[in-house]
Design a protein around this motif. Structure first.
Motif, PDB file in Angstrom:
ATOM      1  N   ILE A  35       0.838  -1.205   0.000  1.00 58.49           N
ATOM      2  CA  ILE A  35       0.000   0.000   0.000  1.00 58.49           C
ATOM      3  C   ILE A  35       0.870   1.251   0.000  1.00 58.49           C
ATOM      4  O   ILE A  35       0.632   2.207  -0.739  1.00 58.49           O
ATOM      5  N   ALA A  36       1.930   1.219   0.839  1.00 56.49           N
ATOM      6  CA  ALA A  36       2.811   2.380   0.935  1.00 56.49           C
ATOM      7  C   ALA A  36       3.480   2.642  -0.412  1.00 56.49           C
ATOM      8  O   ALA A  36       3.515   3.780  -0.885  1.00 56.49           O
ATOM      9  N   ALA A  37       3.964   1.570  -1.036  1.00 58.94           N
ATOM     10  CA  ALA A  37       4.611   1.723  -2.342  1.00 58.94           C
ATOM     11  C   ALA A  37       3.618   2.277  -3.349  1.00 58.94           C
ATOM     12  O   ALA A  37       3.916   3.201  -4.110  1.00 58.94           O
ATOM     13  N   ALA A  38       2.403   1.734  -3.316  1.00 58.76           N
ATOM     14  CA  ALA A  38       1.372   2.191  -4.243  1.00 58.76           C
ATOM     15  C   ALA A  38       1.046   3.656  -3.984  1.00 58.76           C
ATOM     16  O   ALA A  38       0.876   4.450  -4.916  1.00 58.76           O
ATOM     17  N   ALA A  39       1.020   4.030  -2.694  1.00 58.17           N
ATOM     18  CA  ALA A  39       0.686   5.419  -2.339  1.00 58.17           C
ATOM     19  C   ALA A  39       1.748   6.377  -2.857  1.00 58.17           C
ATOM     20  O   ALA A  39       1.443   7.428  -3.411  1.00 58.17           O
ATOM     21  N   VAL A  40       3.029   5.975  -2.681  1.00 56.59           N
ATOM     22  CA  VAL A  40       4.132   6.824  -3.155  1.00 56.59           C
ATOM     23  C   VAL A  40       4.054   6.968  -4.674  1.00 56.59           C
ATOM     24  O   VAL A  40       4.145   8.072  -5.217  1.00 56.59           O
ATOM     25  N   LEU A  41       3.824   5.839  -5.334  1.00 56.43           N
ATOM     26  CA  LEU A  41       3.725   5.864  -6.795  1.00 56.43           C
ATOM     27  C   LEU A  41       2.586   6.787  -7.228  1.00 56.43           C
ATOM     28  O   LEU A  41       2.743   7.626  -8.119  1.00 56.43           O
ATOM     29  N   LEU A  42       1.462   6.639  -6.568  1.00 58.71           N
ATOM     30  CA  LEU A  42       0.301   7.474  -6.900  1.00 58.71           C
ATOM     31  C   LEU A  42       0.603   8.948  -6.688  1.00 58.71           C
ATOM     32  O   LEU A  42       0.208   9.800  -7.471  1.00 58.71           O
ATOM     33  N   LEU A  43       1.358   9.220  -5.595  1.00 70.05           N
ATOM     34  CA  LEU A  43       1.698  10.608  -5.286  1.00 70.05           C
ATOM     35  C   LEU A  43       2.540  11.200  -6.408  1.00 70.05           C
ATOM     36  O   LEU A  43       2.297  12.313  -6.878  1.00 70.05           O
ATOM     37  N   VAL A  44       3.542  10.423  -6.846  1.00 73.23           N
ATOM     38  CA  VAL A  44       4.427  10.891  -7.921  1.00 73.23           C
ATOM     39  C   VAL A  44       3.625  11.118  -9.195  1.00 73.23           C
ATOM     40  O   VAL A  44       3.712  12.176  -9.833  1.00 73.23           O
ATOM     41  N   VAL A  45       2.817  10.134  -9.534  1.00 73.57           N
ATOM     42  CA  VAL A  45       2.002  10.258 -10.746  1.00 73.57           C
ATOM     43  C   VAL A  45       1.073  11.462 -10.626  1.00 73.57           C
ATOM     44  O   VAL A  45       0.930  12.266 -11.547  1.00 73.57           O
ATOM     45  N   SER A  46       0.507  11.605  -9.444  1.00 75.09           N
ATOM     46  CA  SER A  46      -0.420  12.704  -9.204  1.00 75.09           C
ATOM     47  C   SER A  46       0.277  14.056  -9.358  1.00 75.09           C
ATOM     48  O   SER A  46      -0.242  14.981  -9.981  1.00 75.09           O
ATOM     49  N   ALA A  47       1.508  14.139  -8.779  1.00 77.47           N
ATOM     50  CA  ALA A  47       2.256  15.398  -8.862  1.00 77.47           C
ATOM     51  C   ALA A  47       2.569  15.727 -10.328  1.00 77.47           C
ATOM     52  O   ALA A  47       2.394  16.868 -10.771  1.00 77.47           O
ATOM     53  N   ALA A  48       3.001  14.695 -11.068  1.00 75.17           N
ATOM     54  CA  ALA A  48       3.318  14.908 -12.486  1.00 75.17           C
ATOM     55  C   ALA A  48       2.075  15.364 -13.238  1.00 75.17           C
ATOM     56  O   ALA A  48       2.108  16.301 -14.043  1.00 75.17           O
ATOM     57  N   LEU A  49       0.970  14.715 -12.941  1.00 77.95           N
ATOM     58  CA  LEU A  49      -0.282  15.083 -13.602  1.00 77.95           C
ATOM     59  C   LEU A  49      -0.703  16.503 -13.229  1.00 77.95           C
ATOM     60  O   LEU A  49      -1.237  17.238 -14.059  1.00 77.95           O
ATOM     61  N   ASN A  50      -0.437  16.862 -11.950  1.00 77.91           N
ATOM     62  CA  ASN A  50      -0.764  18.219 -11.523  1.00 77.91           C
ATOM     63  C   ASN A  50      -0.043  19.243 -12.389  1.00 77.91           C
ATOM     64  O   ASN A  50      -0.648  20.203 -12.867  1.00 77.91           O
ATOM     65  N   VAL A  51       1.274  19.025 -12.580  1.00 77.25           N
ATOM     66  CA  VAL A  51       2.069  19.947 -13.391  1.00 77.25           C
ATOM     67  C   VAL A  51       1.529  19.974 -14.819  1.00 77.25           C
ATOM     68  O   VAL A  51       1.284  21.043 -15.391  1.00 77.25           O
ATOM     69  N   TYR A  52       1.323  18.777 -15.348  1.00 76.75           N
ATOM     70  CA  TYR A  52       0.847  18.670 -16.723  1.00 76.75           C
ATOM     71  C   TYR A  52      -0.498  19.391 -16.895  1.00 76.75           C
ATOM     72  O   TYR A  52      -0.663  20.238 -17.764  1.00 76.75           O
ATOM     73  N   PHE A  53      -1.418  19.081 -15.988  1.00 75.78           N
ATOM     74  CA  PHE A  53      -2.755  19.672 -16.136  1.00 75.78           C
ATOM     75  C   PHE A  53      -2.763  21.164 -15.832  1.00 75.78           C
ATOM     76  O   PHE A  53      -3.537  21.918 -16.397  1.00 75.78           O
ATOM     77  N   TYR A  54      -1.811  21.585 -14.937  1.00 71.46           N
ATOM     78  CA  TYR A  54      -1.753  23.011 -14.652  1.00 71.46           C
ATOM     79  C   TYR A  54      -1.321  23.773 -15.908  1.00 71.46           C
ATOM     80  O   TYR A  54      -1.901  24.793 -16.257  1.00 71.46           O
ATOM     81  N   ASN A  55      -0.311  23.196 -16.590  1.00 68.17           N
ATOM     82  CA  ASN A  55       0.136  23.836 -17.835  1.00 68.17           C
ATOM     83  C   ASN A  55      -0.980  23.840 -18.877  1.00 68.17           C
ATOM     84  O   ASN A  55      -1.204  24.841 -19.558  1.00 68.17           O
ATOM     85  N   ARG A  56      -1.655  22.688 -18.970  1.00 70.91           N
ATOM     86  CA  ARG A  56      -2.770  22.604 -19.908  1.00 70.91           C
ATOM     87  C   ARG A  56      -3.826  23.650 -19.566  1.00 70.91           C
ATOM     88  O   ARG A  56      -4.370  24.329 -20.424  1.00 70.91           O
ATOM     89  N   PHE A  57      -4.065  23.784 -18.265  1.00 71.22           N
ATOM     90  CA  PHE A  57      -5.076  24.725 -17.801  1.00 71.22           C
ATOM     91  C   PHE A  57      -4.680  26.158 -18.172  1.00 71.22           C
ATOM     92  O   PHE A  57      -5.495  26.947 -18.644  1.00 71.22           O
ATOM     93  N   ARG A  58      -3.360  26.447 -17.949  1.00 68.86           N
ATOM     94  CA  ARG A  58      -2.899  27.812 -18.233  1.00 68.86           C
ATOM     95  C   ARG A  58      -3.056  28.157 -19.707  1.00 68.86           C
ATOM     96  O   ARG A  58      -3.549  29.226 -20.056  1.00 68.86           O
ATOM     97  N   SER A  59      -2.650  27.223 -20.568  1.00 66.11           N
ATOM     98  CA  SER A  59      -2.741  27.535 -21.999  1.00 66.11           C
ATOM     99  C   SER A  59      -4.202  27.615 -22.429  1.00 66.11           C
ATOM    100  O   SER A  59      -4.580  28.491 -23.206  1.00 66.11           O
ATOM    101  N   ALA A  60      -5.013  26.716 -21.858  1.00 62.23           N
ATOM    102  CA  ALA A  60      -6.437  26.752 -22.196  1.00 62.23           C
ATOM    103  C   ALA A  60      -7.055  28.066 -21.716  1.00 62.23           C
ATOM    104  O   ALA A  60      -7.885  28.675 -22.397  1.00 62.23           O
ATOM    105  N   ASN A  61      -6.609  28.509 -20.533  1.00 59.10           N
ATOM    106  CA  ASN A  61      -7.150  29.735 -19.972  1.00 59.10           C
ATOM    107  C   ASN A  61      -6.768  30.942 -20.846  1.00 59.10           C
ATOM    108  O   ASN A  61      -7.599  31.819 -21.101  1.00 59.10           O
TER     109      ASN A  61
END
Lengths: 264, 176
Positions: A98-124
């Protein structure tokens, strides 16, 4: 045992060990269960003895024959539930997983946050640009509508039989000038259409005059209006003329006459 | 067989109730030795102890739904099943008969008992004072009630109770 239970003395009485080893009688068991519910320290003492006893007896165990095991499982065969292939489900392993999965999810989530934030900015940005464009177009469209409405009204006015049309041609000494007065005979409203007049020099402005019984009467200044320019009302006139005067006009014409036209 | 696995007790009980073969197997691997030692403390015969052990695990398997976690640990529950099954075996007619036969044929009958002193609960009890050891022997290993012990030893029941409890407190100090 009543209200004031000396739990320490009770714990030291041996009744707990008696209970755990199955040596307590029914009355002692009932009493202990009542007290256990009320006093966590009694519960803790029971648990401590149970745990210590278990540990000691594990250490003092004797190896069980494999044959006994085999006979036991043969005997109980058919009473076991079907099991999926054994998955590792130990608590520690599961937590690690679970801990490993949580860390992995956190990393993926952080990467997605950056990606979607950039997408959001350009869309905005794109959205804001489109919004601005929309307002610009809407504004232009509004202006066009207003202009079209004005032109339609002007056309109505020009084609109205009660509106007199006075064409003013170039005055003597000038060439190629043309302006038209539309004069509503009912309301006495005067409109001017500056068909062809040279651009007024800086500090100068064209002024319309009504000629009444040989005398020029101020009929208003010509602004940079689109289509028909609304002038002053004139009740009676024989002719109209336009002269170039100083900005704001003069009470009587002083500058050069550009166009002149007779009524009727 | 996943011997390396560790289950906590809640999970163990839950999976036993769900009839998990692998968890029952785990239970056997982990507790058969400790339970067999206590069974041997009481029945003293290896063959019979194995039979009792098998009965004990059948009971555990069949009665796991009646185990109440609020009343004690799983091991405590299993230990009491083992003790009761052992005492029942010792008191059974077939055991009494086999014991008589054994005594007739086996002149060195003390060997088994000597050896079972070094395992299970007897190993812990052997550290008790002599007078306490006698009471624990009668009460725990032979299953006599305090009333029966008082009559057999011709001492007041109150004294039996007091001494037995003192014995158990001393046992607790040995255990922890």
């Amino acid at each position: 045992m009543s209200d004031n239970v000396d739990t320490k003395a009770y714990i030291e009485s041996g009744v707990i060990e008696s209970y755990v080893l199955g040596l307590a009688n029914d009355q002692e068991i009932a009493e202990l269960r009542q007290l256990t519910a009320l006093y966590p320290e009694i519960q803790a003492a029971i648990h401590a003895f149970e745990t210590a006893l278990e540990k000691q007896l594990q250490n003092a165990g004797s190896p069980a024959h494999e044959n006994t095991r085999k006979m036991l499982f043969d005997r109980l065969d058919g009473t076991f539930a079907e099991e999926a292939p054994v998955r590792s489900f130990s608590r520690a392993g599961f937590v690690k997983y679970i801990a490993a999965a949580a860390v992995l999810l956190l990393v993926v989530s952080a990467a997605l946050n950056v990606y979607f934030y950039n997408r959001f900015r350009s869309a905005n940005h794109a959205f804001l640009a489109l919004l601005t464009e929309k307002y610009t177009i809407a504004g232009a469209s509004g202006a066009m509508q207003t202009q079209m409405l004005g032109m339609y009204e002007n056309m109505q006015l020009m084609s109205d039989p009660a509106v007199a049309k006075i064409s003013m041609a170039s005055a003597p000494g000038t060439e190629g000038n043309l302006a038209t007065v539309f004069w509503d005979t009912r309301t006495k409203d005067v409109y001017l259409l500056p068909n062809k007049l040279p651009a007024a020099p800086a500090g100068k402005q064209y002024q319309l005059w009504a000629i009444v019984n040989g005398k020029p009467v101020d009929a208003g200044m010509i602004d940079s209006c689109t289509g028909l320019c609304r002038m002053k009302n004139i009740t009676a006139a024989q002719a109209f003329a336009v002269t170039l005067e100083k900005k704001g006009g003069n009470p009587s014409p002083e500058g050069q006459m550009y166009v002149l036209g007779k009524v009727g | 067989m996943e011997l390396s696995k560790k289950y906590d007790e809640d999970e163990l009980v839950l999976r036993l109730r769900n009839r998990s073969r692998s968890v029952f197997s785990y239970l056997y691997e982990h507790y058969a030795g400790a339970l067999r030692a206590v069974i041997l403390n009481i029945v003293t015969d290896e063959e019979l102890a194995n039979d009792v052990l098998q009965e004990v695990f059948v009971k555990i398997w069949r009665q796991i739904d009646s185990y109440d976690q609020s009343r004690g640990r799983l091991f405590t529950w299993m230990l009491n099943i083992a003790r009761n099954a052992s005492i029942d075996m010792v008191r059974s007619r077939s055991f009494q008969n086999s014991r008589k036969n054994q005594e007739l044929t086996d002149q060195a009958g003390g060997i088994n008992e000597m050896r079972t002193d070094q395992i299970g609960l007897r190993k812990l009890v052997s550290g008790l004072r002599e007078e306490y050891r006698m009471l624990v022997e009668l009460a725990y290993f032979q299953g006599y009630t305090q009333d029966e012990i008082a009559k057999a030893l011709s001492i007041p029941i109150g004294t039996v109770k007091t001494r037995l409890r003192a014995a158990l407190i001393q046992l607790r100090d040995i255990v922890r």
